[in-house]
Motif scaffolding. Structure first.
Motif, PDB file in Angstrom:
ATOM      1  N   ASP A  50       1.855  -4.050  -8.956  1.00 44.31           N
ATOM      2  CA  ASP A  50       0.406  -3.817  -8.929  1.00 44.31           C
ATOM      3  C   ASP A  50      -0.373  -5.093  -8.633  1.00 44.31           C
ATOM      4  O   ASP A  50      -1.485  -5.054  -8.099  1.00 44.31           O
ATOM      5  N   CYS A 109       0.809  -1.223   0.000  1.00 43.47           N
ATOM      6  CA  CYS A 109       0.000   0.000   0.000  1.00 43.47           C
ATOM      7  C   CYS A 109       0.840   1.270   0.000  1.00 43.47           C
ATOM      8  O   CYS A 109       0.385   2.313  -0.481  1.00 43.47           O
ATOM      9  N   GLY A 145      -3.249   2.259  -3.199  1.00 40.62           N
ATOM     10  CA  GLY A 145      -2.695   1.752  -1.942  1.00 40.62           C
ATOM     11  C   GLY A 145      -3.126   2.564  -0.737  1.00 40.62           C
ATOM     12  O   GLY A 145      -3.429   1.997   0.327  1.00 40.62           O
ATOM     13  N   VAL A 161      -0.790   2.488  -8.547  1.00 40.58           N
ATOM     14  CA  VAL A 161      -0.784   1.818  -7.253  1.00 40.58           C
ATOM     15  C   VAL A 161      -0.708   2.778  -6.066  1.00 40.58           C
ATOM     16  O   VAL A 161      -1.168   2.437  -4.969  1.00 40.58           O
ATOM     17  N   VAL A 205      -1.136  -5.311  -4.932  1.00 44.84           N
ATOM     18  CA  VAL A 205      -2.101  -4.283  -4.519  1.00 44.84           C
ATOM     19  C   VAL A 205      -3.509  -4.683  -4.937  1.00 44.84           C
ATOM     20  O   VAL A 205      -4.475  -4.539  -4.170  1.00 44.84           O
TER      21      VAL A 205
END
Length: 384
Positions: A214, A200, A292, A288, A217
């Motif tokens: 990614d 994250c 995140g 991301v 995530v």
């Protein structure tokens, strides 16, 4: 995930020469396995990769567990040379059919090691739940029961990615603790909430900043989607995310199909209301950082059960082997380092960080010395 590539010819030949000079006969098994796993063919490499190998049969079967029967696959060598390995895949919709898992099981079976690959249903749905170590434990206990799967009375537990840490958890449980001979965590975790926090924020447990993959995530998003959007949006959001994940997997085998699937995921985004539309857009664009930050408040709740983290579970008595890519951007290599420290008071630990691996796959170019270190690691593990 990157696709398998071959090591440079010069480095391989240098590694082979070092192996011929330095390895003792027991390590030829590890050398042979590493060459097969790296996909090397021709000349001396091919001859060494075939050393001690033989035919094997493959059988699909059903494994009973406390959560119901699960699909399994047994790779049985014609000439058995070791204990049964219970090999559990990472989080992937293809399950026991995932090509890299199949290749690993085949490479082990060729060397005389029987392999059983269970397929926990949660992994197919990209879910990380306390049911996973239960299924690993129950699969091992079933294999140790009446029948010929584990006549030695012991098994090895090998786990890939998140199943690596969960295999360590299963190996430490009372019913199994004295019946596991060795455990391998291949790119696995020590503490789940620590990994999820990295995914994250991009900040590892040691403070190092690294752009998270990614893939990891998006797995978190699938697990907490019902806490981010209204109930009526959950199913549609998950369908869009799963379409993106499917497209990502297709990039390994068919780029045209992959692009068509990515286009479908983008089209699904346009049909969603807010906030689901923005979340799927962040997935589709691999953005991301903001995604995140949206997910971070849910990490501790998601990872709260101690059975999801080997550092928070009883330690195994069996030796634990930790293999990790130094540049892993899904589960950082610091996870294996910290897990090793946590386990060392209780059992023998073999830690091997290596630049030869990205995330649970040997797909990087090699120096001769790094190749030899990997040979030593696998020789020790397969010789336990």
């Amino acid at each position: 995930m990157k696709h398998r590539t071959r090591w440079t010819l010069g480095a391989v030949l240098a590694a082979l020469l070092l192996a011929v000079v330095l390895v003792v006969p027991p390590e030829l098994r590890g050398l042979s396995f590493v060459l097969r796993a790296a996909g090397l063919h021709g000349g001396v490499a091919d001859a060494l990769a075939r050393h001690g190998t033989g035919a094997f049969t493959v059988t699909d079967l059903s494994v009973p567990t406390r959560h119901g029967p699960v699909r399994g696959r047994l790779y049985q060598p014609d000439q058995r040379k070791g204990r049964l390995i219970v090999l559990t895949s990472g989080v992937h919709a293809a399950g026991i059919d995932e090509p890299r898992l199949v290749k690993l099981a085949e490479d082990l079976a060729m060397g005389g090691q029987p392999v059983l690959t269970p397929e926990p249903p949660d992994l197919l749905r990209y879910e990380i739940t306390p049911r996973l170590p239960d299924v690993i434990e129950d699969t091992a206990l079933w294999a140790l029961g009446p029948g010929a799967l584990a006549p030695e009375g012991e098994v090895d537990l090998f786990g890939i990615s998140f199943s690596g840490g969960l295999s360590v958890v299963a190996a430490g449980r009372p019913a199994l603790r004295d019946r596991v001979a060795a455990v391998l965590s291949f790119g696995g975790h020590g503490e789940l909430s620590r990994v999820l926090s990295f995914l994250c924020t991009g900040v590892q447990a040691d403070g190092v900043h690294r752009r998270p993959h990614d893939y990891g995530v998006v797995v978190i998003l699938l697990n907490v989607a019902d806490r981010l959007v209204p109930p009526e949006q959950v199913e549609a959001l998950r369908k869009g995310v799963l379409k993106f994940m499917h497209a990502s997997h297709l990039t390994l085998v068919d780029s045209k199909q992959a692009e068509a699937a990515f286009a479908e995921a983008r089209a699904m985004e346009a049909t969603l209301p807010e906030p689901a539309a923005t979340l799927l857009h962040q997935v589709n664009t691999r953005d991301v950082a903001p995604l995140g930050l949206r997910l971070l408040p849910f990490v501790k709740g998601f990872a709260g059960d101690p059975s999801l983290s080997p550092e928070r579970s009883p330690a195994p008595r069996a030796p634990v082997y930790l293999l990790h890519g130094t540049d892993d951007s899904v589960i950082p290599a610091i996870e294996s380092t910290l897990l090793a420290r946590a386990l060392e008071p209780y059992t023998r630990v073999h830690l091997r960080p290596t630049p030869l691996i990205t995330h649970a796959e040997m797909d990087r170019q090699s120096s001769a010395m790094e190749a030899l270190k990997l040979v030593h690691f696998w020789s020790a593990l397969l010789g336990e």
